[in-house]
Design a protein around this motif. Structure first.
Motif, short mmCIF file in Angstrom:
data_model
loop_
_atom_site.label_atom_id
_atom_site.label_comp_id
_atom_site.label_asym_id
_atom_site.label_seq_id
_atom_site.Cartn_x
_atom_site.Cartn_y
_atom_site.Cartn_z
N GLY A 89 0.67 -1.16 0.00
CA GLY A 89 -0.14 0.12 -0.11
C GLY A 89 0.73 1.16 -0.02
O GLY A 89 2.05 1.07 -0.15
N ARG A 90 0.32 2.46 0.15
CA ARG A 90 0.76 3.79 0.14
C ARG A 90 2.00 4.13 1.05
O ARG A 90 2.55 4.90 0.91
N ASN A 91 1.89 3.42 2.11
CA ASN A 91 3.17 3.74 3.27
C ASN A 91 4.42 3.10 2.70
O ASN A 91 5.48 3.28 3.21
N GLY A 92 4.40 2.27 1.52
CA GLY A 92 5.69 2.04 1.10
C GLY A 92 6.35 0.57 1.39
O GLY A 92 7.63 0.31 1.13
N PHE A 93 5.54 -0.18 2.43
CA PHE A 93 5.99 -1.45 2.84
C PHE A 93 4.94 -2.20 2.45
O PHE A 93 3.85 -2.07 2.43
N ALA A 94 5.42 -3.80 2.72
CA ALA A 94 4.08 -4.77 2.53
C ALA A 94 3.15 -4.64 3.71
O ALA A 94 3.64 -4.84 4.74
N MET A 95 1.91 -4.43 3.43
CA MET A 95 0.85 -4.55 4.56
C MET A 95 0.57 -6.02 4.97
O MET A 95 0.36 -6.51 5.93
N VAL A 96 0.86 -6.91 3.85
CA VAL A 96 0.45 -8.23 3.83
C VAL A 96 1.81 -9.00 3.19
O VAL A 96 1.84 -8.77 2.00
N ASP A 97 2.36 -9.86 4.00
CA ASP A 97 3.35 -10.66 3.42
C ASP A 97 3.50 -12.21 4.00
O ASP A 97 4.18 -12.33 4.84
N LEU A 98 2.49 -12.88 3.65
CA LEU A 98 2.40 -14.23 4.40
C LEU A 98 2.75 -15.44 3.54
O LEU A 98 2.34 -15.51 2.21
#
Length: 227
Positions: free
Chosen positions: A170-179
């Protein structure tokens, strides 16, 4: 021997992917993504180097079709590769080499692209698109996960699945989900359980990255003592 999908959410700007395969720990080799750039999926006889190369092309302004064409042109082993690319506009493109294990197919649709090889038949890839499109108001991660669940229901891969992965940026520049389920007899089912556990606590962990002073404590998020 993998089936995968990349998707884009026009409302949130999020991008992501989901995949499953008979190989161990494929989540670290197949999918590459960055918000505002796109997603690159490299599978069949996977070349993980193509992921960063594809993201670099997208970052430099190439669209999905141009990126796939450039990757194919630069790869002497292109006949062994299956690629799928989704650009920042949610437009997809793909390549399936002549020596990729059949049945193999790839499909683009609105805001998504799906690909599979050594699958039961071509309906497996179509099932991913259908699953992704079924409810466009669901969170992107849920839509992607449903896509590969529908692929399993359609017959999945010809060999038993061993690993699966789900990622959203998302917009924050890191993975919100990385499962990632790296080794399991039921990797897609286990990925569903991991998502069920991660979804409710995800906002708290995002806040811990952005505003640690006001973020919830670990014990409040997960119900266990802080280590």
């Amino acid at each position: 021997m993998t089936f995968s999908i990349a998707g884009y959410c026009a409302e949130t700007g999020q991008i992501g992917y989901a995949l499953a395969t008979s190989s161990i720990a494929a989540g670290g080799r197949v999918a590459f993504a960055h918000w505002g750039v796109g997603v690159v999926l490299t599978q069949a006889r996977t070349d993980p180097r193509l992921g960063p190369q594809g993201l670099a092309l997208l970052r430099n302004g190439h669209d999905a079709g141009e990126t796939v064409a450039s990757l194919v042109a630069s790869s002497p082993d292109r006949d062994w590769r299956q690629l799928a690319v989704l650009d920042r506009e949610g437009i997809g493109a793909f390549h399936t080499g002549q020596r990729v294990s059949a049945p193999a197919d790839a499909i683009t649709a609105k805001h998504c692209v799906a690909a599979g090889n050594w699958v039961q038949d071509e309906t497996v890839v179509a099932a991913m698109i259908s699953g992704f499109e079924q409810d466009p108001f669901l969170p992107l991660a849920e839509r992607l996960l449903r896509a590969i669940e529908d692929a399993v229901a359609a017959g999945g891969e010809l060999d038993p699945l061993r690993s699966a992965a789900l990622g959203v940026h998302g917009r924050n520049g890191f993975a919100m989900v990385d499962l990632r389920i790296d080794r399991s007899d039921e990797p897609v089912a286990d990925l569903r359980e991991a998502w069920k556990e991660w979804e409710p606590i995800m906002p708290g962990y995002i806040e811990r990255a952005l505003s640690p002073a006001t973020a919830p404590a670990t014990e409040d998020l997960e119900g266990h003592s802080k280590k």
